[in-house]
Design a protein around this motif. Sequence first.
Motif, PDB file in Angstrom:
ATOM      1  N   LYS A 153      75.453  27.439  11.286  1.00 20.43           N
ATOM      2  CA  LYS A 153      76.417  27.251  12.374  1.00 20.43           C
ATOM      3  C   LYS A 153      76.088  26.024  13.213  1.00 20.43           C
ATOM      4  O   LYS A 153      76.982  25.299  13.654  1.00 20.43           O
ATOM      5  CB  LYS A 153      76.485  28.500  13.244  1.00 20.43           C
ATOM      6  N   VAL A 154      74.805  25.778  13.433  1.00 19.32           N
ATOM      7  CA  VAL A 154      74.416  24.586  14.190  1.00 19.32           C
ATOM      8  C   VAL A 154      74.794  23.333  13.406  1.00 19.32           C
ATOM      9  O   VAL A 154      75.365  22.387  13.964  1.00 19.32           O
ATOM     10  CB  VAL A 154      72.912  24.584  14.533  1.00 19.32           C
ATOM     11  N   GLU A 175      69.696  24.295  20.878  1.00 13.53           N
ATOM     12  CA  GLU A 175      69.916  25.525  20.101  1.00 13.53           C
ATOM     13  C   GLU A 175      69.095  25.503  18.814  1.00 13.53           C
ATOM     14  O   GLU A 175      68.423  26.484  18.478  1.00 13.53           O
ATOM     15  CB  GLU A 175      71.399  25.711  19.790  1.00 13.53           C
ATOM     16  N   ALA A 187      70.265  36.103   8.220  1.00 19.15           N
ATOM     17  CA  ALA A 187      70.723  35.912   9.595  1.00 19.15           C
ATOM     18  C   ALA A 187      70.206  34.592  10.168  1.00 19.15           C
ATOM     19  O   ALA A 187      70.948  33.858  10.839  1.00 19.15           O
ATOM     20  CB  ALA A 187      70.281  37.084  10.465  1.00 19.15           C
ATOM     21  N   LEU A 188      68.949  34.278   9.892  1.00 14.79           N
ATOM     22  CA  LEU A 188      68.364  33.028  10.366  1.00 14.79           C
ATOM     23  C   LEU A 188      69.089  31.824   9.762  1.00 14.79           C
ATOM     24  O   LEU A 188      69.489  30.897  10.474  1.00 14.79           O
ATOM     25  CB  LEU A 188      66.872  32.978  10.018  1.00 14.79           C
ATOM     26  N   SER A 212      72.041  31.736   8.600  1.00 14.28           N
ATOM     27  CA  SER A 212      73.411  31.714   9.125  1.00 14.28           C
ATOM     28  C   SER A 212      73.465  31.024  10.488  1.00 14.28           C
ATOM     29  O   SER A 212      74.393  30.262  10.773  1.00 14.28           O
ATOM     30  CB  SER A 212      73.970  33.133   9.224  1.00 14.28           C
ATOM     31  N   LYS A 213      72.473  31.275  11.332  1.00 12.27           N
ATOM     32  CA  LYS A 213      72.402  30.596  12.630  1.00 12.27           C
ATOM     33  C   LYS A 213      72.240  29.090  12.447  1.00 12.27           C
ATOM     34  O   LYS A 213      72.902  28.295  13.115  1.00 12.27           O
ATOM     35  CB  LYS A 213      71.232  31.134  13.451  1.00 12.27           C
ATOM     36  N   VAL A 214      71.338  28.723  11.535  1.00 10.01           N
ATOM     37  CA  VAL A 214      71.100  27.298  11.281  1.00 10.01           C
ATOM     38  C   VAL A 214      72.368  26.651  10.720  1.00 10.01           C
ATOM     39  O   VAL A 214      72.746  25.547  11.134  1.00 10.01           O
ATOM     40  CB  VAL A 214      69.899  27.110  10.333  1.00 10.01           C
ATOM     41  N   ILE A 237      65.999  28.019  17.677  1.00  5.71           N
ATOM     42  CA  ILE A 237      65.993  28.777  16.422  1.00  5.71           C
ATOM     43  C   ILE A 237      64.698  28.512  15.658  1.00  5.71           C
ATOM     44  O   ILE A 237      64.052  29.436  15.162  1.00  5.71           O
ATOM     45  CB  ILE A 237      67.230  28.412  15.558  1.00  5.71           C
TER      46      ILE A 237
END
Length: 91
Positions: free
Chosen positions: A29-30, A76, A22-23, A25-27, A80
């Motif tokens: 997307k950025v 963002e 999940a982490l 995946s967030k990175v 994170i």
Amino acid sequence: MPTVLSVTTVRAHNGKADETVALLSKVKKVFERVGVKARIVQQMYGATPATLSLVTEHPSWADFGATQDKLASDSEMQGILAAARANPVSD
């Protein structure tokens, strides 16, 4: 011009594989939001099985540097990273 690949590899702490994905995946997307091609890869065999890597692709070293500058001031991304440091789920 050659392509520059940047590889960041992590190993999830015990029981934290889902949180690590999940982490990353967030990175990812950025990176994509700022115009970088990114992918998450899991190593299945070899010396470091079960590690995860975030691979980013840049058309040049200049683009790589410009991306790093963007991310250093991206609120963002900084949020994170701060959350990841406060509650680490991987090495």
